[in-house]
Motif scaffolding. Structure first.
Motif, mmCIF file in Angstrom:
data_model
loop_
_atom_site.group_PDB
_atom_site.id
_atom_site.type_symbol
_atom_site.label_atom_id
_atom_site.label_comp_id
_atom_site.label_asym_id
_atom_site.label_seq_id
_atom_site.Cartn_x
_atom_site.Cartn_y
_atom_site.Cartn_z
ATOM 1 N N PHE A 260 0.778 -1.205 -0.106
ATOM 2 C CA PHE A 260 -0.130 0.169 0.137
ATOM 3 C C PHE A 260 0.717 1.236 -0.163
ATOM 4 C CE2 PHE A 260 -3.495 -2.707 2.195
ATOM 5 C CZ PHE A 260 -4.016 -2.801 1.035
ATOM 6 N N GLU A 261 2.073 1.166 0.686
ATOM 7 C CA GLU A 261 2.789 2.481 0.971
ATOM 8 C C GLU A 261 3.617 2.606 -0.868
ATOM 9 O OE1 GLU A 261 3.104 4.438 2.878
ATOM 10 O OE2 GLU A 261 2.374 3.720 4.764
ATOM 11 N N ASP A 262 3.854 1.543 -1.319
ATOM 12 C CA ASP A 262 4.403 1.537 -2.668
ATOM 13 C C ASP A 262 3.437 1.846 -3.648
ATOM 14 O OD1 ASP A 262 6.797 0.683 -1.696
ATOM 15 O OD2 ASP A 262 6.257 -1.444 -2.511
ATOM 16 N N ALA A 263 2.048 1.572 -3.425
ATOM 17 C CA ALA A 263 1.015 2.119 -4.127
ATOM 18 C C ALA A 263 1.028 3.701 -4.027
ATOM 19 C CB ALA A 263 -0.296 1.438 -3.897
ATOM 20 N N ARG A 264 1.050 4.103 -2.834
ATOM 21 C CA ARG A 264 0.918 5.621 -2.565
ATOM 22 C C ARG A 264 1.872 6.369 -3.348
ATOM 23 N NH1 ARG A 264 -1.304 7.585 2.450
ATOM 24 N NH2 ARG A 264 -0.782 5.625 3.417
ATOM 25 N N SER A 265 3.261 5.827 -3.312
ATOM 26 C CA SER A 265 4.258 6.523 -4.035
ATOM 27 C C SER A 265 4.013 6.656 -5.504
ATOM 28 C CB SER A 265 5.670 5.824 -3.510
ATOM 29 O OG SER A 265 5.518 4.581 -4.111
ATOM 30 N N PHE A 266 3.366 5.836 -5.915
ATOM 31 C CA PHE A 266 3.101 5.759 -7.371
ATOM 32 C C PHE A 266 1.905 6.404 -7.804
ATOM 33 C CE2 PHE A 266 6.181 2.600 -7.644
ATOM 34 C CZ PHE A 266 7.205 2.687 -8.945
ATOM 35 N N GLY A 267 1.113 7.168 -6.598
ATOM 36 C CA GLY A 267 0.051 7.883 -7.245
ATOM 37 C C GLY A 267 -1.376 7.305 -6.880
ATOM 38 N N GLN A 268 -1.595 6.228 -6.227
ATOM 39 C CA GLN A 268 -2.618 5.581 -6.024
ATOM 40 C C GLN A 268 -3.669 6.672 -4.980
ATOM 41 O OE1 GLN A 268 -4.101 3.177 -7.327
ATOM 42 N NE2 GLN A 268 -5.975 3.062 -6.019
ATOM 43 N N ASP A 269 -5.085 6.426 -5.168
ATOM 44 C CA ASP A 269 -5.804 7.318 -4.462
ATOM 45 C C ASP A 269 -5.586 7.275 -2.962
ATOM 46 O OD1 ASP A 269 -7.929 8.790 -3.470
ATOM 47 O OD2 ASP A 269 -9.431 7.394 -3.718
ATOM 48 N N PRO A 270 -5.051 8.342 -2.336
ATOM 49 C CA PRO A 270 -4.994 8.349 -0.857
ATOM 50 C C PRO A 270 -5.917 7.988 0.055
ATOM 51 C CG PRO A 270 -4.969 10.645 -1.731
ATOM 52 C CD PRO A 270 -5.014 9.754 -2.864
ATOM 53 N N THR A 271 -7.212 8.214 -0.438
ATOM 54 C CA THR A 271 -8.366 8.002 0.686
ATOM 55 C C THR A 271 -8.595 6.484 0.481
ATOM 56 O OG1 THR A 271 -9.509 10.081 -0.158
ATOM 57 C CG2 THR A 271 -10.715 8.135 0.749
#
Length: 381
Positions: A114-125
């Motif tokens: 999930f943290e990696d997904a966040r770093s690639f621009g995944q919806d923060p919500t």
């Protein structure tokens, strides 16, 4: 290249199956027959066009929905390592990989994904929501409650607070436990699990007045279709107390109210409510626990007037009346056999996915929907 895939001739039901695959991303379990058909359809498409990223993601969701976590993870990883993959697709693949890991119980790996997904621009919500679920599954209920509160999701917030209260009670921190329950009800006034926990603790402490007061408030504030949960939970607590007393142990139920006192306390509260088939049924259950058969018959008969197809009320009424019938030994034996099996029928089901269970649940184990439990008043449900 993936767009060309959708211009090809598709077999009947393809679009329906693709939609089902996408919908499965939330962790819901689809009907097995439809899901297997979708997997076969999408597997064939992916075989013909390995560049179809959307289809890969959808197929992974379907595998996850069927519990085939390893195959889902393989699909995500094959996408993540693909050279030149668009950041948007990589973020989605990492996000779904986190869901796969969480479903498989690999919580540390899920958090990393999930943290990696966040770093690639995944919806923060969406990431925040998944992190809240991770916290709850790890037992960090206070953190989960805070996260759900920030997301504006009062129902799971209340559920996390109830689980936090349970931890406090188990560790002897009663005042903190009661405070967490009050916070749960403030967050979501219809939190059936919070009201039930309060009722059970009042019963366990031998406080009849509190049992009556809390039950009265709860019946007026929770969803009408969920009120039976309060009564079923109290009955289960009474069964536990009776078992402890019969075994001669001095345990957590030593100070619990007597069945007779509970019946005298609860029945007047139920009588103040608008007529309801399940309230009538549970009124009969309390009366049967104190062996007031005639009064129990009256409550069951009223329930059947309201809903003639209520199988369990009819079963109980028949069982109470069979002593007045003349039966041969063979017929009596067969009747006992069938009634014994009828009593084992699962009484509760999920209104959303149809899962049937013997025990109460607040979050469906299959489709993860909240407060979807219902009582099977008819066999067809």
């Amino acid at each position: 290249m993936a767009w060309k895939l959708f211009s090809r001739k598709k077999s009947v039901g393809f679009k329906k199956n693709l939609k089902a695959a996408r919908d499965a991303g939330g962790g819901e379990t689809l009907p097995v027959q439809d899901t297997r058909a979708a997997i076969e359809e999408l597997s064939q498409v992916v075989k013909n066009d390995p560049e179809a990223v959307e289809i890969y993601l959808a197929l992974g969701n379907l595998y996850r929905s069927q519990g085939e976590i390893e195959r889902a993870i393989q699909i995500r990883n094959s996408l993540i390592v693909r050279p030149g993959l668009d950041r948007q697709f990589k973020a989605r693949a990492l996000f779904e990989l986190g869901r796969d890991f969480r479903r498989g119980g690999f919580l540390d790996r899920a958090e990393k994904a999930f943290e990696d997904a966040r770093s690639f621009g995944q919806d923060p919500t969406a990431i925040h929501h998944e992190m809240a679920r991770l916290a709850a599954e790890r037992g960090a209920f206070e953190k989960a409650a805070d996260s759900y509160g920030q997301l504006g999701l009062p129902l799971p917030q209340a559920n996390s607070l109830v689980r936090l209260a349970t931890d406090h009670f188990n560790e002897g921190r009663d005042s903190q436990g009661y405070r967490a329950l009050r916070h749960a009800i403030r967050a979501y006034p219809g939190a059936i699990e919070a009201w039930l926990e309060q009722i059970v603790h009042a019963y366990q402490a031998g406080s009849l007045r509190k049992v009556a007061d809390i039950l009265k408030d709860a019946l007026n504030r929770v969803e009408p279709g969920l009120r039976f949960v309060l009564l079923e939970g109290l009955v289960q607590a009474m069964i536990k107390a009776a078992r402890e007393h019969s075994e001669g142990e001095i345990g957590p139920w030593a100070n619990a109210c007597s069945d007779a006192d509970v019946a005298k306390t609860v029945l007047p509260v139920l009588e103040t409510q608008e007529p309801d088939v399940l309230l009538l049924y549970y009124g009969a259950v309390f009366l049967l626990r104190v062996e007031d058969v005639e009064a129990a018959k009256e409550w069951l008969e009223k329930a059947l007037v309201m809903e003639p197809g209520f199988w369990l009320a009819r079963l109980e009424l028949f069982d109470l009346s069979k002593e007045n019938q003349t039966m041969t030994p063979f017929f009596e034996e067969q009747l006992a056999f069938f009634m014994g099996h009828a009593r084992k029928v699962r009484r509760f089901y999920c209104r959303r996915c149809g899962l049937k269970r013997d025990q109460l649940f607040f979050n469906c184990p299959r489709c993860r929907s909240w407060h979807s439990i219902a009582f099977r008043t008819e066999f067809s449900q």
